[in-house]
Design a protein around this motif. Structure first.
Motif, short mmCIF file in Angstrom:
data_model
loop_
_atom_site.label_atom_id
_atom_site.label_comp_id
_atom_site.label_asym_id
_atom_site.label_seq_id
_atom_site.Cartn_x
_atom_site.Cartn_y
_atom_site.Cartn_z
N ASP A 158 0.64 -1.33 0.08
CA ASP A 158 0.04 0.04 -0.04
C ASP A 158 0.80 1.06 -0.12
O ASP A 158 0.36 2.30 0.32
N ALA A 159 2.03 1.02 -0.50
CA ALA A 159 3.10 2.26 -0.46
C ALA A 159 2.51 3.30 -1.55
O ALA A 159 1.65 3.02 -2.38
N VAL A 160 2.90 4.73 -1.22
CA VAL A 160 2.93 5.84 -2.48
C VAL A 160 3.65 5.28 -3.82
O VAL A 160 4.99 5.10 -3.50
N LEU A 161 2.89 5.17 -4.70
CA LEU A 161 3.56 5.04 -6.09
C LEU A 161 4.16 6.31 -6.55
O LEU A 161 3.58 7.09 -6.60
N VAL A 162 5.22 6.24 -7.01
CA VAL A 162 6.02 7.31 -7.51
C VAL A 162 6.60 6.93 -9.09
O VAL A 162 7.03 5.69 -9.28
N ALA A 163 6.42 7.87 -9.90
CA ALA A 163 6.89 7.31 -11.49
C ALA A 163 7.34 8.87 -12.29
O ALA A 163 6.70 9.75 -11.80
N HIS A 164 8.29 9.07 -13.03
CA HIS A 164 8.67 10.00 -13.73
C HIS A 164 7.74 9.86 -15.05
O HIS A 164 7.78 8.95 -15.83
N ASN A 165 6.74 10.88 -15.05
CA ASN A 165 5.64 10.71 -16.17
C ASN A 165 4.72 9.58 -15.93
O ASN A 165 4.68 8.54 -16.70
N ALA A 166 4.20 9.64 -14.73
CA ALA A 166 3.40 8.38 -14.04
C ALA A 166 2.07 8.14 -14.96
O ALA A 166 1.78 7.00 -14.90
N ARG A 167 1.76 8.98 -15.64
CA ARG A 167 0.53 8.83 -16.71
C ARG A 167 0.79 7.68 -17.54
O ARG A 167 0.09 6.62 -17.78
N PHE A 168 1.95 7.62 -17.90
CA PHE A 168 2.63 6.62 -18.92
C PHE A 168 2.47 5.09 -18.14
O PHE A 168 2.00 4.21 -18.59
N ASP A 169 3.23 5.07 -16.96
CA ASP A 169 3.51 3.80 -16.29
C ASP A 169 2.37 3.25 -15.72
O ASP A 169 1.93 2.17 -15.85
N LEU A 170 1.42 4.08 -15.30
CA LEU A 170 0.35 3.45 -14.62
C LEU A 170 -0.61 3.20 -15.49
O LEU A 170 -1.61 2.50 -15.48
N ALA A 171 -0.75 4.07 -16.65
CA ALA A 171 -1.53 3.27 -17.87
C ALA A 171 -1.54 1.58 -18.08
O ALA A 171 -2.48 1.01 -18.13
N PHE A 172 -0.02 1.23 -18.25
CA PHE A 172 0.19 -0.09 -18.21
C PHE A 172 -0.08 -0.79 -17.13
O PHE A 172 -0.66 -2.07 -17.45
N LEU A 173 0.16 -0.41 -16.10
CA LEU A 173 -0.08 -1.19 -14.69
C LEU A 173 -1.64 -1.09 -14.44
O LEU A 173 -1.95 -2.45 -13.96
N ASP A 174 -2.23 -0.25 -14.69
CA ASP A 174 -3.48 -0.35 -14.27
C ASP A 174 -4.22 -1.31 -15.19
O ASP A 174 -5.22 -1.87 -15.14
N ARG A 175 -3.90 -1.31 -16.47
CA ARG A 175 -4.50 -2.12 -17.42
C ARG A 175 -4.44 -3.73 -17.01
O ARG A 175 -5.38 -4.41 -17.01
N GLU A 176 -3.29 -4.05 -16.62
CA GLU A 176 -3.10 -5.36 -16.11
C GLU A 176 -3.74 -5.54 -14.76
O GLU A 176 -4.26 -6.77 -14.37
N THR A 177 -3.64 -4.59 -13.96
CA THR A 177 -4.28 -4.50 -12.55
C THR A 177 -5.74 -4.98 -12.77
O THR A 177 -6.38 -5.57 -11.79
#
Length: 388
Positions: A158-177
């Motif tokens: 349940d950690a805080v997620l951090v990414a550089h240009n998070a919209r890109f990385d989270l789009a892929f992660l959200d799809r699989e999640t």
């Protein structure tokens, strides 16, 4: 699945519009167009929607908004997982994940690292292979996207997620999640690009990871591989947190506010339009001291006001007025024509800054009566001028 996600969005909007918890019976009637919905039936219909969306929570037999993730979590107490993905392309659904790298920070110190290659089930294009150094033969036998993302989610917790240009990385992660759990990732998300644009404005010209790593002289330098890039981003995050604390940020929510996009900040003001009727009329954006910032008219006040919070395409003067608005007032009129005349009268009397435009006579019309109808004319008349 998409229907449930859409229902969750509509339910969040309903609770926000009511400015408080909504009884399950009413929520079920509104969402599912039911004439009646006893409590037990309503709860059963809403259960999956409410319980799988982190924005919502039960409050007895009513649906309420959950406390935003990170609202009271102090920056120094938070656990951060900085993640970076390498992919076969830019679009989820058409491209796949081929590498995941992550760094977990506790107490602003590196606690653990995560790295895995991923077999995307798709060939890597030559350009991606040249950029990352990854080859198709390296990925054969690696975990598939589902298994890899499941392992990453277990690492992140349940950690805080951090990414550089998070919209890109989270789009892929959200799809699989969504495929794995039926819902999107519910953890707070911070974007170091957005943070850097706020906290380093005027000090750097570009906000790519490589440029920021050079500017901040990070130990790890990005190289288009997931784990090294995640390490560089984690160093960037720590530097940005320090700058945010100098500005008074104390909690994860404070940090997220600094990283909020313009559209997100406008979206957070959508409650100002709640209660607007579906009738013709005029509306006024009012500032903190009650100053009228902008006057507009609408065929449907409800639809027009909501549109301001769903579009990035606004005139600069209107955008500035909306950003400064603390309140929106509206006045219902009997017709669109009456709304146009009232708008003109208000603009002339109040001279709102958001309506200030260079006067061009050729862009104005006057209204004339022709038989039983009203027509627009370029010739001056007692009614006008109106913007064409």
């Amino acid at each position: 699945m998409q229907l449930r996600l859409d229902a969750a969005d509509r339910l969040v909007e309903l609770v926000e519009e009511q400015r408080g918890p909504v009884l399950a019976e009413e929520a079920a009637r509104r969402l599912f167009a039911l004439r009646q919905a006893p409590v037990a039936l309503a709860r059963s219909l809403l259960a999956e929607v409410v319980e799988t969306d982190t924005r919502l929570a039960w409050n007895g037999d009513a649906v309420a908004l959950a406390e935003p993730p990170g609202a009271t979590l102090l920056l120094e107490d938070a656990t951060y997982v900085v993640v970076d993905l390498e992919t076969t392309g830019l679009r989820p659904g058409q491209s796949g994940i081929c590498e995941i790298g992550a760094v977990r920070l506790c107490g602003f110190e590196v606690d653990a690292e995560f790295q895995t290659l991923v077999d995307p089930g798709l060939p890597i294009a030559a350009g991606v292979s040249a950029l990352t150094g990854l080859r198709n033969d390296q990925l054969r036998g690696a975990p598939g996207p589902g298994d890899a993302v499941r392992s990453f989610l277990a690492f992140a917790g349940d950690a805080v997620l951090v990414a550089h240009n998070a919209r890109f990385d989270l789009a892929f992660l959200d799809r699989e999640t969504e495929r794995l759990t039926g819902s999107r990732i519910g953890s707070p998300v911070l974007d170091t690009v957005r943070l850097a644009r706020t906290l380093l404005a005027g000090r750097v010209s570009w906000f790519g990871l490589a440029q920021l790593a050079w500017f901040l002289d990070t130990t790890e330098r990005p190289c288009h591989r997931a784990l090294p890039d995640a390490k560089a981003t984690s160093e960037l995050l720590l530097a940005l947190i320090g700058l945010a604390q100098e500005r008074g940020a104390r909690t994860v929510t404070d940090l997220a506010a600094l990283a909020a996009t313009r559209s997100r900040r406008l979206l957070d003001k959508r409650h100002l339009a709640y209660g607007a009727p579906s009738h013709p009329g005029v509306y006024l954006f009012l500032g903190r001291s009650g100053q009228v910032l902008y006057v507009g008219r609408a065929r449907n006040l409800r639809s027009r006001l909501r549109s301001y919070f769903r579009s990035d395409r606004q005139r600069p003067a209107v955008e500035a007025a909306l950003a400064a608005a603390e309140r929106i007032e509206w006045r219902v009129t009997g017709s669109e024509l009456e709304a146009a005349l009232e708008e003109l009268r208000l603009i002339r009397n109040l001279r709102p800054p958001g309506n200030a435009r260079v006067s061009r006579p050729e862009r104005h019309v006057w209204l004339r009566r022709r038989g039983d109808s009203v027509v627009a004319s370029a010739r001056p008349s007692p009614v006008g001028p109106l913007r064409s």
